[in-house]
Design an enzyme around this catalytic site. Structure first.
Site, mmCIF file in Angstrom:
data_model
loop_
_atom_site.group_PDB
_atom_site.id
_atom_site.type_symbol
_atom_site.label_atom_id
_atom_site.label_comp_id
_atom_site.label_asym_id
_atom_site.label_seq_id
_atom_site.Cartn_x
_atom_site.Cartn_y
_atom_site.Cartn_z
ATOM 1 C CB CYS B 91 -37.068 -57.532 -27.779
ATOM 2 S SG CYS B 91 -35.547 -56.695 -27.025
ATOM 3 C CG HIS B 357 -36.235 -53.666 -31.379
ATOM 4 N ND1 HIS B 357 -37.447 -54.016 -31.635
ATOM 5 C CD2 HIS B 357 -35.499 -54.029 -30.817
ATOM 6 C CE1 HIS B 357 -37.439 -54.705 -30.271
ATOM 7 N NE2 HIS B 357 -35.775 -55.144 -30.214
ATOM 8 N N GLY B 389 -34.680 -61.066 -24.731
ATOM 9 C CA GLY B 389 -34.135 -60.652 -23.466
ATOM 10 C C GLY B 389 -34.601 -61.790 -22.490
#
Lengths: 719, 401
Positions: B91, B357, B389
């Site tokens: 992310c 997102h 992550g």
């Protein structure tokens, strides 16, 4: 049975609750997809949606054909992408409602279903076609620079697989009923209308709740979707395959690939949105405007006899004489026999004449090999050609075409001999590509019945015949020649008698410009590529080899003599020196000799390659011109010459000029022809650019006076 | 050391990442190229001066696979000398791309870099690229794999955030995003996505739900209770021995939305900016990444932010505005607690709960958002941070010039 509204769509509900929607537009011989059809179709769908007693729907047509596609007039007139997008979305919304109405919907295809017609059928759950050899099925939009915008790019690949669907759309192939059945586009064949309707009813009874494959939750793409590795390699090579032929000149080709690729990643409805966007892009593209304008409207006007004199009854040739059984004569005999005409093929000896007939036999054998003809069909066609060396056999011919050597004396001799056998009404035509018709007609006892019919080689493949009017050619003669050209399935253009007529004269400017570039030191391969990039089928140097340099030298010398005889000076072209050097100094006369600008290996299957000696004879210039400059020169030379022909009245209609250029020498189809090229470029811009080229490269680029005038008035070539 | 300046930042709108989302019609490369073309057009950029395009992409498969950064630069019509590299830090990929761009410039290796990211989540679902972490049982077991939602719920449980607390946070995100969109506060960076006809496909963030209410949020079913019960809770609780039961408070309304989008940030040194007539908008002061406990996974923001602050010789109190990615409501609430900062300085224009997102792009997007807001409020410093992550955190500090 209740029947209502005599509109374009008849709505008839029978006792079993089956509704037959019959497309039958009043006042038209064919159904065409436009507001007049889609509005009542929408009303009918709304009725079906609201009436729970309806058990099933059959969509058929009251005309000979089912539905031959969208209304091209409307699409052609659209200039705003939003409008085109809305058109595609509206039609697709209708189809979506039809296929999700909850009742079985069967397309009963009584005849041809093309483009929007086939898309309507694909929006039905089941398709039954009458097995009529004349009926055609396909999505040919690409041929007009468009793509199937009625869901065709989404439904067809989901129905038969991406790899099977792509060629049908990229090439615009039209299938016969049996082929469409084999491909899985049509589900069942029927012997006649009754059989078709019975089968439709039976299918409805057996399938009360059908769901389209793409609406089935368990749907799997036949052959995999675009994410599937099975299609990965195909997607990698597809653009290369497409561009190998199209050189990126056809946005529709790229757009079809995108519709199918992206459609294979997203869901059906999103795929439909994507298709509408690419469709809109095609609709407003100059390429589709060029192609529709020329290949639809102008070709249509030619086929309707725009250049044929009015008030003369249509005629048919029953018996044709062909003088000279060489490649051209044999080809003319062949296409005429194909069209059912009795042909007398005459040459100086029976052996020669027999060889000409054997040429036809060879072509028919190829057709048998490809499954397009039966042995019986071959025999029937061949039986129509009578080879002979006796002029008496020409008796009873309505038309005689001479295709003997390009020599005035020989032509005059055969004219006299043939005419001696003909009735007063018969027509004599000369298949010359260079000699003025009026001069040849001097050998004729009745010059009003004398005309030029300029065929292109190979005759069986080339779609055009250039009809040349001599000074004394009568309107009746022109009309009958025109009818004959149509009788053999070719497209006639009509031109006046002038040096090189129209096609040879303009075509030559392309080749000569290529030679001029070579002389200036442009890389020979760059010259060839420039031609191909521009959309021409063959590069200019390769074409010059085909024509043969020695023939061009012969014509050049003749032209010089003719000018001299008229007391004028031949202006000359930079290409002249190249031709003379190639033939006289270098002994490279062209393809036939196995050596020209290219070497032609004798071995079968050997590929021609540019003669390595060119580099020494035509040294490369230190600064190579940009590819765009080469393209402009090759195209401007042709377009400007075409404009001069129009200005001089050699060619009298814009349609003839445009179609003649595309069908005659393969002028870039995406440009819509040699005069449309100027329209699309912008007349004023064309004049400005021509003047730049004139300044840099010579007077041949000086814009035609007509163009200068048009640029001033702001007018353009209108068909 | 050479300084790295931000010259411009652009992004596409965020489209709902489902079949009916507007950007589902658009290829990921078109999203990325839209941003590159915008950078070129807005800055009159001579693209031959760009050394490299660094893009984040978390699911680089199919049409967004195979180094989409390089191919996007080519497809956008940029000079063929512009290289491209695609990377994934889950992310954080979008912010990582900007940090890498800054590092390339600060090291003196290169002069002008684009950092950004792209993700079409509607076309290429999260996780469709596989990976040993989740799918190899031995690795999965060794690292104590549990999905992010379990970690987010565990954070809420550990911190004592109730369902109403996290829902209130989500509501505020929606309200702030709604106001920001209405007031045009996204306009500076936002580049509409158009089709090949120039017809607008999407010109606004379409995921925002202005109609959101606390009552409405309260109706939503927890998203992770079921998979938690199937075994993930037990995996997490083997590590978190003081917790008896995970309170599953997160749901679709207080977690980040699945969306499609792309972003690009132009980063370069002072000299090239002067040569190209570009005006620097901010300096990249410091950046940091850090690993954290992977099962709870989402607690890396505080440590990463502190690491970056320390490098910059700053304290959290020195930062005017924070952008902390709203992966889940509890993640941001925990980060604010870790950093001891006030909600009034955090995500003042809403966050991923309202806006969505787009995994590979988000970091670059919110960097642009905070820069626009600093300029609007005429403030100086901003800190951007995301949880990552496999238990990581990332932070970047920028300062207007």
């Amino acid at each position: 049975m209740e029947a209502t509204n005599p509109s374009a769509v008849r709505f008839e509900k029978d006792a079993d609750g089956i509704v037959t929607l019959t497309l039958d537009m009043p006042g038209r011989s064919m159904n065409v997809l436009n507001e007049a059809l889609s509005a009542p179709l929408g009303d009918a769908i709304a009725r079906i949606e609201q009436d729970a007693t309806i058990k099933g729907v059959i969509v058929s047509s009251g005309k000979k054909e089912f539905l031959a596609g969208a209304d091209i007039d409307k699409v052609y007139a659209m200039t705003q992408a939003e409008e085109a997008y809305a058109l595609a979305e509206t039609f697709k919304a209708l189809l979506r409602r039809l296929e999700t109405c909850g009742r079985p919907v069967v397309a009963a295809l009584n005849g041809t279903a093309l483009g929007g017609g086939l898309e309507l059928a694909l929006g039905c759950h089941w398709r039954i076609a009458i097995d009529d050899p004349k009926a055609k099925f396909g999505l040919p939009e690409v041929k007009l620079g468009l793509l199937p915008g009625g869901g065709g790019t989404q439904r067809l690949p989901r129905l038969i697989g991406i790899q099977a669907a792509l060629p049908l759309m990229l090439e615009g192939k039209e299938l016969k009923a049996a082929q469409a059945r084999q491909q899985g586009i049509v589900n069942e064949l029927a012997s006649d209308r009754d059989d078709m309707m019975a089968k439709a009813r039976a299918w409805i009874a057996a399938n009360p709740k059908p769901v389209q494959p793409w609406d089935d939750k368990k749907f799997k793409w036949p052959g995999g979707d675009s994410k599937s590795p099975a299609n990965g390699q195909m997607w990698a090579i597809a653009p290369s395959l497409a561009n190998a032929k199209s050189w990126g000149n056809y946005p529709a080709v790229a757009n079809i690939l995108s519709c199918v690729f992206e459609g294979g990643i997203v869901d059906f409805d999103t795929g439909c949105r994507i298709e509408s966007r690419y469709f809109a892009n095609c609709v407003v593209s100059p390429v589709s405007k060029n192609m529709i304008g020329t290949l639809w409207f102008q070709l249509g006007s030619i086929n309707k006899g725009r250049s044929r004199p009015d008030g003369i009854e249509r005629g048919k040739v029953q018996k044709l004489g062909v003088l000279g059984a060489g490649m051209m004569g044999a080809g003319i005999a062949h296409v005429s026999a194909q069209a059912g005409i009795e042909v007398v093929l005459l040459d100086t000896s029976l052996d020669n004449a027999e060889r000409g007939k054997a040429y036809s036999a060879g072509l028919l054998d190829q057709a048998i090999k490809k499954g397009r003809l039966t042995a019986q069909g071959k025999d029937e066609r061949l039986a129509r050609i009578k080879p002979t060396a006796a002029y008496e056999d020409l008796q009873g011919c309505d038309l005689v075409i001479e295709a003997v050597f390009e020599d005035r004396a020989i032509k005059a001799e055969v004219t006299r001999q043939a005419e001696a056998q003909l009735t007063k009404k018969a027509i004599f035509a000369s298949n010359t590509s260079t000699l003025p018709i009026t001069g040849l007609a001097q050998a004729s006892a009745r010059p009003q019945h004398f005309i030029g019919l300029h065929f292109f080689s190979p005759v069986d493949k080339m779609p055009l015949v250039e009809i040349i009017k001599g000074k004394k050619t009568s309107p009746e003669t022109l009309a009958r020649a025109f009818d004959y050209v149509q009788q053999i399935g070719k497209t006639p253009i009509v031109v006046n008698d002038a040096r090189g007529f129209y096609t040879s004269r303009v075509f030559a400017t392309y080749v000569m410009e290529g030679l001029a570039l070579l002389q200036e030191g442009a890389h020979p391969r760059s010259i060839e590529v420039a031609g191909l990039q521009a959309g021409m089928p063959v590069g200019p140097l390769a074409l010059q080899d085909e024509v043969s340099l020695s023939l061009s030298l012969h014509i050049l010398e003749q032209t010089r003599k003719d000018f001299e005889a008229d007391g004028k000076t031949y202006a000359g072209h930079p290409a002249d020196a190249v031709i003379e050097k190639m033939v006289r100094t270098l002994d490279r006369p062209g393809k036939k000799a196995g050596r020209g600008f290219y070497d032609y290996p004798a071995a079968a299957g050997g590929q021609k390659q540019l003669w390595p000696g060119l580099a020494a004879q035509f040294p490369l210039a230190a600064a190579q011109p940009a590819q765009a400059e080469l393209i402009d020169r090759l195209m401007f030379a042709q377009a400007n010459e075409a404009a001069k022909c129009y200005e001089e009245g050699v060619v009298e209609s814009v349609a003839d000029a445009n179609i003649g250029s595309i069908f005659g020498w393969g002028f870039a189809p995406q440009q819509g022809g040699a005069l449309q090229f100027i329209n699309a470029y912008g007349v004023a811009r064309f004049v400005k650019r021509s003047r730049e080229l004139e300044k840099r490269y010579g007077a041949r680029f000086k814009p035609a006076r007509l163009l200068v005038k048009m640029a001033k008035d702001g007018s353009r070539f209108d068909a | 050391m050479t300084e790295a300046f931000i010259y411009d930042a652009v992004r596409t709108p965020r489209g709902k990442g489902k079949k009916d989302g507007s950007l589902h019609q658009v290829t990921p490369i078109e999203l990325a190229a839209t941003c590159l073309r915008a950078l070129e057009a807005r800055n009159g950029l001579d693209t031959s001066r760009v050394d490299d395009v660094v893009l984040g992409c978390v699911t680089p498969v199919g049409e967004q696979g195979a180094d989409i950064a390089r191919v996007a630069a080519l497809y956008a019509g940029w000079a063929e000398t512009v290289a491209g590299v695609t990377q994934s830090r889950f992310c954080a990929s979008g912010l990582e791309a900007v940090n890498l761009a800054a590092m390339k410039v600060m090291s003196g290796f290169e002069d002008l870099i684009v950092g950004g990211g792209v993700e079409s989540m509607s076309r290429w679902a999260m996780g469709s690229d596989g990976g040993a972490w989740a799918m190899d049982p031995r690795v999965n077991n060794a690292t104590g794999f549990a999905p992010q939602g379990i970690g987010a719920d565990l954070i809420a449980t550990l911190e004592g955030f109730s369902r109403e607390d996290v829902d209130r946070f989500a509501l505020r995100s929606q309200q702030r995003a709604t106001q920001a969109r209405e007031a045009g506060r996204y306009a500076k960076s936002l580049v509409p996505v158009v089709d090949l006809n120039g017809m607008t496909v999407l010109d606004h963030d379409e995921f925002i739900r202005p109609e959101t209410t606390l009552d409405g949020l309260a109706q939503l079913k927890p998203s992770f209770a079921q998979i938690g019960q199937m075994g993930f809770d037990a995996t997490a609780l083997r590590k978190y021995t003081t917790v008896e039961r995970i309170d599953h408070v997160h749901h679709a309304g207080n977690s980040s939305g699945i969306v499609d989008g792309a972003a690009a940030v132009l980063v370069g040194n002072k000299k090239i900016g002067r040569q190209l007539g570009l005006k620097p908008r901010a300096r990249i002061r410091a950046a940091a990444v850090i690993g954290s406990e992977p099962t709870i996974m989402l607690t890396g923001i505080g440590p990463a932010a502190n690491k970056a602050l320390a490098k910059a010789g700053m304290k959290a109190a020195d930062i005017d505005l924070f952008e902390i990615n709203e992966a889940f409501a509890a993640v941001v609430m925990r980060a604010m607690r870790d950093l001891d900062i006030d909600a009034e300085r955090v995500n003042v224009n809403g966050g991923a709960i309202a806006l969505g997102h787009p995994l590979g792009a988000t970091g670059a997007m919110i960097l642009g958002t905070v820069l626009d807001e600093l300029e609007r409020q005429d403030k100086q410093t901003g800190l951007v941070s995301l949880c990552v992550g496999a238990g990581m955190g990332i932070a970047t500090i920028i300062e207007r010039v």
